[in-house]
Design a protein around this motif. Structure first.
Motif, PDB file in Angstrom:
ATOM      1  N   VAL A 267       0.832  -1.263   0.064  1.00 23.91           N
ATOM      2  CA  VAL A 267       0.132  -0.104  -0.095  1.00 23.91           C
ATOM      3  C   VAL A 267       0.826   1.218  -0.099  1.00 23.91           C
ATOM      4  CG1 VAL A 267      -1.772   1.112   1.351  1.00 23.91           C
ATOM      5  CG2 VAL A 267      -1.679  -1.161   1.420  1.00 23.91           C
ATOM      6  N   LEU A 268       0.604   2.062  -0.820  1.00 21.73           N
ATOM      7  CA  LEU A 268       1.498   3.271  -0.775  1.00 21.73           C
ATOM      8  C   LEU A 268       0.895   4.331   0.062  1.00 21.73           C
ATOM      9  CD1 LEU A 268       3.530   5.134  -2.476  1.00 21.73           C
ATOM     10  CD2 LEU A 268       1.948   5.686  -4.035  1.00 21.73           C
ATOM     11  N   THR A 269       1.733   4.837   0.930  1.00 19.01           N
ATOM     12  CA  THR A 269       1.255   5.967   1.998  1.00 19.01           C
ATOM     13  C   THR A 269       1.958   7.096   1.780  1.00 19.01           C
ATOM     14  OG1 THR A 269       2.807   4.841   3.466  1.00 19.01           O
ATOM     15  CG2 THR A 269       0.731   3.838   3.407  1.00 19.01           C
ATOM     16  N   GLN A 270       1.397   8.163   2.196  1.00 19.07           N
ATOM     17  CA  GLN A 270       1.838   9.473   2.299  1.00 19.07           C
ATOM     18  C   GLN A 270       1.530  10.195   3.606  1.00 19.07           C
ATOM     19  OE1 GLN A 270       4.177  11.034   0.229  1.00 19.07           O
ATOM     20  NE2 GLN A 270       4.013   9.316  -1.249  1.00 19.07           N
ATOM     21  N   ALA A 271       2.361  10.965   4.287  1.00 24.86           N
ATOM     22  CA  ALA A 271       2.146  11.462   5.702  1.00 24.86           C
ATOM     23  C   ALA A 271       0.938  12.424   5.477  1.00 24.86           C
ATOM     24  CB  ALA A 271       3.382  12.315   5.781  1.00 24.86           C
ATOM     25  N   SER A 272       0.407  12.983   4.587  1.00 30.25           N
ATOM     26  CA  SER A 272      -0.641  13.897   4.661  1.00 30.25           C
ATOM     27  C   SER A 272      -1.180  14.151   3.245  1.00 30.25           C
ATOM     28  CB  SER A 272      -0.046  15.571   5.163  1.00 30.25           C
ATOM     29  OG  SER A 272       0.697  16.152   4.057  1.00 30.25           O
ATOM     30  N   LEU A 273      -2.473  14.796   3.292  1.00 30.79           N
ATOM     31  CA  LEU A 273      -3.265  14.701   2.128  1.00 30.79           C
ATOM     32  C   LEU A 273      -2.495  15.666   0.762  1.00 30.79           C
ATOM     33  CD1 LEU A 273      -5.715  14.570   0.369  1.00 30.79           C
ATOM     34  CD2 LEU A 273      -6.768  16.291   1.647  1.00 30.79           C
ATOM     35  N   ALA A 274      -1.713  16.869   1.389  1.00 34.79           N
ATOM     36  CA  ALA A 274      -0.906  17.541   0.714  1.00 34.79           C
ATOM     37  C   ALA A 274       0.138  16.750   0.083  1.00 34.79           C
ATOM     38  CB  ALA A 274      -0.204  18.731   1.552  1.00 34.79           C
ATOM     39  N   ASP A 275       0.996  15.961   0.579  1.00 37.01           N
ATOM     40  CA  ASP A 275       1.907  14.956   0.310  1.00 37.01           C
ATOM     41  C   ASP A 275       1.317  14.157  -0.794  1.00 37.01           C
ATOM     42  OD1 ASP A 275       3.819  16.441   1.779  1.00 37.01           O
ATOM     43  OD2 ASP A 275       3.527  14.793   3.646  1.00 37.01           O
ATOM     44  N   ALA A 276       0.151  13.485  -0.446  1.00 30.02           N
ATOM     45  CA  ALA A 276      -0.447  12.525  -1.561  1.00 30.02           C
ATOM     46  C   ALA A 276      -0.761  13.610  -2.923  1.00 30.02           C
ATOM     47  CB  ALA A 276      -1.474  12.130  -0.805  1.00 30.02           C
ATOM     48  N   LEU A 277      -1.438  14.482  -2.604  1.00 30.84           N
ATOM     49  CA  LEU A 277      -1.487  15.209  -4.062  1.00 30.84           C
ATOM     50  C   LEU A 277      -0.222  15.804  -4.825  1.00 30.84           C
ATOM     51  CD1 LEU A 277      -3.536  16.967  -5.678  1.00 30.84           C
ATOM     52  CD2 LEU A 277      -3.374  18.674  -4.031  1.00 30.84           C
ATOM     53  N   ALA A 278       0.743  16.166  -3.919  1.00 34.28           N
ATOM     54  CA  ALA A 278       2.234  16.424  -4.516  1.00 34.28           C
ATOM     55  C   ALA A 278       2.476  15.214  -5.316  1.00 34.28           C
ATOM     56  CB  ALA A 278       3.155  16.914  -3.581  1.00 34.28           C
ATOM     57  N   TYR A 279       2.314  13.948  -4.720  1.00 33.76           N
ATOM     58  CA  TYR A 279       2.790  12.820  -5.606  1.00 33.76           C
ATOM     59  C   TYR A 279       2.226  12.400  -6.647  1.00 33.76           C
ATOM     60  CZ  TYR A 279       3.257   7.699  -6.215  1.00 33.76           C
ATOM     61  OH  TYR A 279       3.721   6.429  -7.089  1.00 33.76           O
ATOM     62  N   ALA A 280       0.828  12.554  -6.619  1.00 34.33           N
ATOM     63  CA  ALA A 280       0.095  12.344  -7.610  1.00 34.33           C
ATOM     64  C   ALA A 280       0.323  13.273  -8.650  1.00 34.33           C
ATOM     65  CB  ALA A 280      -1.599  12.314  -7.139  1.00 34.33           C
ATOM     66  N   LEU A 281       0.322  14.510  -8.441  1.00 35.88           N
ATOM     67  CA  LEU A 281       0.562  15.733  -9.340  1.00 35.88           C
ATOM     68  C   LEU A 281       2.126  15.365 -10.196  1.00 35.88           C
ATOM     69  CD1 LEU A 281      -0.721  18.968  -7.854  1.00 35.88           C
ATOM     70  CD2 LEU A 281      -1.466  17.973  -9.666  1.00 35.88           C
ATOM     71  N   HIS A 282       3.364  15.031  -9.409  1.00 39.87           N
ATOM     72  CA  HIS A 282       4.447  14.616  -9.913  1.00 39.87           C
ATOM     73  C   HIS A 282       4.173  13.548 -10.882  1.00 39.87           C
ATOM     74  CE1 HIS A 282       8.630  14.375 -10.089  1.00 39.87           C
ATOM     75  NE2 HIS A 282       8.286  12.768  -9.844  1.00 39.87           N
ATOM     76  N   ARG A 283       3.471  12.569 -10.513  1.00 37.93           N
ATOM     77  CA  ARG A 283       3.409  11.454 -11.392  1.00 37.93           C
ATOM     78  C   ARG A 283       2.515  11.985 -12.739  1.00 37.93           C
ATOM     79  NH1 ARG A 283       3.179   6.198  -9.354  1.00 37.93           N
ATOM     80  NH2 ARG A 283       3.305   5.754 -11.824  1.00 37.93           N
ATOM     81  N   LEU A 284       1.693  12.807 -12.603  1.00 39.23           N
ATOM     82  CA  LEU A 284       1.066  13.244 -13.739  1.00 39.23           C
ATOM     83  C   LEU A 284       1.880  14.218 -14.668  1.00 39.23           C
ATOM     84  CD1 LEU A 284      -2.540  13.855 -12.398  1.00 39.23           C
ATOM     85  CD2 LEU A 284      -1.758  11.821 -13.925  1.00 39.23           C
ATOM     86  N   GLY A 285       3.062  14.715 -14.102  1.00 37.70           N
ATOM     87  CA  GLY A 285       3.914  15.641 -14.731  1.00 37.70           C
ATOM     88  C   GLY A 285       3.539  17.092 -14.454  1.00 37.70           C
ATOM     89  N   ALA A 286       2.797  17.230 -13.515  1.00 37.12           N
ATOM     90  CA  ALA A 286       2.584  18.656 -12.968  1.00 37.12           C
ATOM     91  C   ALA A 286       3.121  19.057 -11.738  1.00 37.12           C
ATOM     92  CB  ALA A 286       0.911  18.677 -13.085  1.00 37.12           C
TER      93      ALA A 286
END
Length: 299
Positions: A267-286
């Motif tokens: 399971v992929l985890t992140q410390a906070s919602l902001a970190d999770a959003l940043a991770y997803a944006l990075h994976r989308l190239g943004a």
């Protein structure tokens, strides 16, 4: 020998009541149409209330003919149970309690008993008493049937409202093109976890999301069953072609998961919602870029 004396010897009270209900179906239905139970439910026209009354009287006659005036499961009641349920539900929606609905049903007894007594002016008093007693018992059984349908409808209404509350308490937010999130607040149980899974999967499809974030920052504790549900949700999201990120795992929850021996290695985890959003944006190239202290840098 008087006519009613002869009838009393060959006709049981139940048979007399059944025959009476058949003969006086229209008169009874007309009187019932003016009672609150019918008048306040069938508001389109009085004819509608009268027709509903006819159906109920016919059902009571069938129950009396079968000699089952004390049986709520009598065949006649089966035919009108759905209609009685709708009537009881309509009264409940106006704020009436089951006890008040039951009182309205009892009010139907008096007009029927009065008509029955008027039909037996020359019959022996004992026979009249037995017939009115049989009709009273039959109307009491009708009260039980209506009360049962009222309680069942009330339970069904509570279940529907509970499900609606679960859905409202489980909003799916579109954070970005291809990114959805479910911020969970409060206690998670198996029922709510199931709603989370269904709601999130539907949103993944509707939004064509590539990333789904489960944020449990507002969840105070998680037991083993709920943790299993979360893992199943993650697996289900993957099967839909999206990647699921769990964020906001509190220290107490992390300790519980470790003590329970649950394997969240996949399971992929992140410390906070902001970190999770940043991770997803990075994976989308943004990528997110902080502005310069002096002012108008890129964001």
């Amino acid at each position: 020998m008087p006519e009613h004396d002869t009838a009393a010897q060959r006709t049981t009270p139940e048979e007399e009541v059944a025959a009476f209900l058949r003969r006086r179906q229209e008169q009874i239905a007309q009187r019932w149409a003016d009672e609150p139970l019918f008048r306040t439910v069938f508001t389109v026209s009085r004819d509608e209330a009268v027709e509903a009354g006819r159906v109920v009287v016919d059902a009571l006659a069938q129950v009396a003919e079968a000699g089952r005036v004390e049986d709520p499961e009598g065949a006649g009641f089966t035919l009108v149970r759905e209609q009685l349920s709708r009537m009881a539900a309509a009264r409940s929606r106006t704020g009436l309690t089951p006890s008040q609905v039951s009182t309205e049903v009892d009010a139907l007894r008096v007009p029927a008993v009065n008509l029955l007594v008027a039909e037996l002016p020359d019959a022996p008093a004992e026979y009249v008493r037995e017939c009115t007693s049989s009709l009273t018992v039959l109307m009491g059984t009708l009260r039980l049937v209506v009360l049962g349908t009222t309680l069942n409808e009330g339970e069904a209404l509570i279940d529907r409202q509970r499900l609606q509350l679960l859905e409202v308490a489980t909003p799916v937010i579109r954070l970005w093109d291809g990114i959805v999130a479910v911020p969970l607040i409060g206690t998670l149980d198996s029922a709510r976890s199931q709603v989370v899974m269904e709601t999130l999967l539907n949103s993944v499809v509707d939004q064509q999301a590539r990333f789904a974030i489960l944020d449990i920052t507002g969840v105070p504790t998680v037991d083993s069953l709920v943790a299993q549900h979360l893992m199943k949700t993650v697996a289900a999201v993957r099967l839909m072609g999206a990647e699921c990120v769990v964020s906001g795992i509190r220290p107490a929850i992390a300790q519980t998961i470790v003590h329970l021996g649950l394997d969240l290695g996949t399971v992929l985890t992140q410390a906070s919602l902001a970190d999770a959003l940043a991770y997803a944006l990075h994976r989308l190239g943004a990528d997110i870029v902080r502005s310069t202290p002096g002012g108008a840098g890129p964001r």
